[in-house]
Design an enzyme around this catalytic site. Structure first.
Site, PDB file in Angstrom:
ATOM      1  N   LYS A 125       0.810  -1.220   0.000  1.00 19.26           N
ATOM      2  CA  LYS A 125       0.000   0.000   0.000  1.00 19.26           C
ATOM      3  C   LYS A 125       0.841   1.267   0.000  1.00 19.26           C
ATOM      4  CE  LYS A 125      -3.275  -2.919   0.018  1.00 19.26           C
ATOM      5  NZ  LYS A 125      -3.617  -3.446  -1.342  1.00 19.26           N
ATOM      6  N   GLU A 209      -2.913   7.855   7.191  1.00 20.14           N
ATOM      7  CA  GLU A 209      -3.767   8.628   6.282  1.00 20.14           C
ATOM      8  C   GLU A 209      -4.735   9.469   7.091  1.00 20.14           C
ATOM      9  OE1 GLU A 209      -4.315   5.554   2.445  1.00 20.14           O
ATOM     10  OE2 GLU A 209      -6.035   6.217   3.628  1.00 20.14           O
ATOM     11  N   HIS A 244     -15.954  -5.074   6.277  1.00 23.42           N
ATOM     12  CA  HIS A 244     -15.155  -5.015   5.059  1.00 23.42           C
ATOM     13  C   HIS A 244     -15.511  -6.114   4.059  1.00 23.42           C
ATOM     14  CE1 HIS A 244     -12.907  -2.088   7.255  1.00 23.42           C
ATOM     15  NE2 HIS A 244     -12.599  -2.970   8.174  1.00 23.42           N
ATOM     16  N   ARG A 301      -7.281  -8.263  -9.732  1.00 26.32           N
ATOM     17  CA  ARG A 301      -7.985  -9.507 -10.080  1.00 26.32           C
ATOM     18  C   ARG A 301      -9.364  -9.163 -10.602  1.00 26.32           C
ATOM     19  NH1 ARG A 301      -8.897  -8.348  -4.728  1.00 26.32           N
ATOM     20  NH2 ARG A 301     -11.116  -8.341  -4.152  1.00 26.32           N
TER      21      ARG A 301
HETATM   22  C1  MV4 Z   1     -10.210   4.467   4.844  1.00 23.30           C
HETATM   23  C2  MV4 Z   1     -11.393   4.944   5.448  1.00 23.30           C
HETATM   24  C3  MV4 Z   1     -11.460   6.306   5.777  1.00 23.30           C
HETATM   25  N1  MV4 Z   1     -10.407   7.108   5.548  1.00 23.30           N
HETATM   26  N2  MV4 Z   1      -9.169   5.306   4.599  1.00 23.30           N
HETATM   27  C4  MV4 Z   1     -11.368  -0.153   4.785  1.00 23.30           C
HETATM   28  C5  MV4 Z   1     -10.748  -1.296   4.104  1.00 23.30           C
HETATM   29  C6  MV4 Z   1      -9.903  -0.772   3.141  1.00 23.30           C
HETATM   30  N3  MV4 Z   1     -10.570  -1.014   1.930  1.00 23.30           N
HETATM   31  C7  MV4 Z   1      -9.754   0.674   3.475  1.00 23.30           C
HETATM   32  N4  MV4 Z   1     -10.818   0.991   4.326  1.00 23.30           N
HETATM   33  C8  MV4 Z   1     -11.049   2.300   4.716  1.00 23.30           C
HETATM   34  N5  MV4 Z   1     -10.053   3.156   4.476  1.00 23.30           N
HETATM   35  C9  MV4 Z   1      -9.289   6.605   4.965  1.00 23.30           C
HETATM   36  N6  MV4 Z   1      -8.241   7.426   4.731  1.00 23.30           N
HETATM   37  C10 MV4 Z   1     -12.443   4.036   5.672  1.00 23.30           C
HETATM   38  C11 MV4 Z   1     -12.254   2.725   5.307  1.00 23.30           C
HETATM   39  C12 MV4 Z   1     -13.366   1.817   5.570  1.00 23.30           C
HETATM   40  C13 MV4 Z   1     -14.116   1.326   4.563  1.00 23.30           C
HETATM   41  C14 MV4 Z   1     -13.818   1.594   3.280  1.00 23.30           C
HETATM   42  C15 MV4 Z   1     -14.636   1.095   2.308  1.00 23.30           C
HETATM   43  C16 MV4 Z   1     -15.731   0.307   2.608  1.00 23.30           C
HETATM   44  C17 MV4 Z   1     -16.015  -0.019   3.875  1.00 23.30           C
HETATM   45  C18 MV4 Z   1     -15.221   0.484   4.876  1.00 23.30           C
HETATM   46  C19 MV4 Z   1     -15.511   0.139   6.162  1.00 23.30           C
HETATM   47  C20 MV4 Z   1     -14.731   0.657   7.137  1.00 23.30           C
HETATM   48  C21 MV4 Z   1     -13.646   1.480   6.857  1.00 23.30           C
END
Ligand code: MV4
Length: 506
Positions: A125, A209, A244, A301
């Protein structure tokens, strides 16, 4: 400019290194293209539909994925014995394993997917954020390198401003992620995040972040050939997630403006080109209430939810993957594509939404999937089969197409009501709850939907035991009487023809 690496040699024998609905999905397109197909199976999958559907099949090991679907040697051995000249990994298992992609190349077998280097770059990442920075792809403020110390982390968090997120460099999908709201909690959170990252991924590096509040998850489908053409096939909205794990997806998103869609599409193409991406991939973004978008991750993928993109673009993504891997040029640009109507997907998991989505695997005594106009069901199990404890408990994906979002939602409700599954709890009642939820129908929801809007008691499901009994009673009933008697009339006055349907009591 054609890649030096690609040798345009058509396939005629494709091994599908996967099981369940995605194996069947890939086999179907291969057969449509007149390709010979090879399946692999673990011991409990001996009589699984994908084994029967393939032209030939090879046993690769016991139930445990590590000794079967994750055993690249066993899969390459099957490829050698079957003379397969290509391997389609599906999703999960070895689909994002760079070493497997390389082992395929060394074995002279085409890996139907991106180059190992792109898988590695997007798998790290911090490396991915470095590439996005150079490519000018918007990202949440934060670091592009791993944080060297807690002190350095605290300084950076001060600069960015709380709340911040500490994420695992080798992470993804939410694993190894910590939200920090106050400075006094930073050091502890950093320790725990590094610990979890080290134990989960064998790599304790973390980065920071800015925490985007109440975001939506919107991702763009990418296709890139070996002739320098990279196109996007518009977006999918995947905000309805639990821990997630996506449960409901749709295409297009109900909130993007044409302008923001164009900008995000270009950013997604730039993201793919930044890592020399080839074949099918997906660029995930977070989108806030003001439609600011931030690169989150790139999945290297084919995605579970690809059917909703296929519905609104008319493009068979697996067919395109096979064409690209055979060295063909795409032959079209994004501007040659358009979004037609709206598509919705419900994931039917053997999980109990009433008891915190607890998995409920086991034998599938009754399984009758919906169909009809605008309904597609990709199921990996069949009646009399079993949802095995060893693998992801997904039974099927129900996708519906409508000329607009409301039509797609109403068609999903009809399809879910028609769906008969007995002898296990499923996520069907949850998906039905969402389809009727005012905020969801208005397109007004975020990634917090499940936590904020879903209370299991709202479902008041028939209890599974009673269901089981009802199912057996009905089987006997129909067997004896062939339903020529008048049906029972349910409380809502609707003819209650089959007690199997796991719908919410009105
Ligand atoms: C984030 C975020 C808020 N701010 N990054 C969750 C898993 C991975 N895909 C990254 N995720 C997140 N990153 C920042 N800077 C909130 C999430 C997140 C989330 C993202 C997409 C779909 C569902 C989620 C559930 C919880 C947190």
């Amino acid at each position: 400019m054609t890649d030096s690496t690609v040798t345009s040699r058509p396939f005629d024998n494709v091994l599908v290194a996967n099981r369940g609905e995605i194996a069947l999905r890939v086999l179907r397109t291969c057969h449509e293209q007149g390709l010979n197909t090879v399946a692999v199976y673990s011991t409990p999958d001996r009589s699984a539909p994908h084994v029967r559907r393939a032209d030939e099949a090879y046993h690769i090991g016991p139930a445990e994925a590590a000794q079967s679907y994750l055993d690249s040697e066993a899969i390459l051995e099957a490829a050698r014995r079957s003379g397969a000249d290509a391997i389609h990994p599906g999703y999960g298992f070895l689909s994002e394993n760079a070493a497997f992609a390389e082992a395929c190349a060394e074995a002279g077998v085409h890996f139907v997917g991106p180059p190992a280097a792109a898988i590695r770059a997007m798998g790290d990442k911090t490396a991915a954020r470095q590439l996005m920075k150079e490519a000018g792809v918007p990202m949440a403020p934060g670091t592009t390198d791993a944080v060297a110390s807690t002190e350095e982390g605290e300084e950076i968090a001060e600069d960015i401003g709380y709340p911040v997120l500490i994420k695992a460099a080798a992470g993804g999908g939410g694993k190894g992620m910590r939200i920090v709201h106050e400075p006094e909690h930073f050091a502890g959170a950093m320790d725990r995040a590094q610990g979890e990252a080290a134990s989960s991924f064998g790599d304790g590096r973390v980065f920071i972040e800015k925490y985007i509040e109440e975001p939506r998850h919107i991702e763009f489908q990418i296709l890139a050939d070996h002739h320098g053409n990279t196109v996007h096939l518009f977006e999918r909205e995947c905000s309805i997630q639990r821990r997630h794990q996506k449960v409901i997806e749709e295409a297009p998103s109900s909130v993007l403006t044409p302008e923001v869609r164009r900008e995000m599409g270009e950013a997604a193409v730039a993201a793919a080109e930044s890592c020399g991406y080839r074949n099918a991939g997906t660029v995930e973004f977070l989108v806030d209430a003001d439609l600011n978008y931030y690169f989150m991750e790139m999945n290297t993928r084919l995605q579970v939810e690809h059917p909703v993109t296929e519905w609104v673009t008319g493009v068979d993504l697996v067919a395109e993957q096979l064409r690209v891997a055979q060295g063909e040029a795409l032959g079209y640009a994004t501007d040659d594509l358009s979004i037609n109507g709206h598509a919705m997907e419900s994931r039917v998991y053997a999980e109990d939404p009433v008891s915190n989505f607890l998995p409920d695997p086991g034998p599938l005594k009754r399984h009758s999937a919906p169909s009809g106009v605008g309904v597609r069901v990709d199921a990996g199990v069949e009646e009399g089969g079993e949802v095995l404890i060893h693998y992801d408990p997904m039974i099927s994906k129900v996708t519906t197409w409508g000329r607009d979002r409301e039509a797609a939602i109403d068609r999903m409700i009809r399809a879910l009501d028609e769906y008969e599954v007995a002898s296990m709890a499923t996520t069907i009642p949850f998906c039905r709850f969402a389809m009727e939820h005012e905020g969801f129908r208005a397109g007004d929801f975020t990634t917090h939907f499940v936590d904020e809007e879903f209370d299991p008691s709202a479902l008041q499901l028939e209890d599974p035991e009673r269901d089981e009994l009802a199912a057996l009673a009905a089987t006997l009933y129909y067997a004896e009487t062939q339903a020529d008697e008048a049906p029972t009339i349910a409380a809502n006055g609707r003819e209650d023809r089959s007690p199997w349907r796991q719908r919410r009591r009105p």
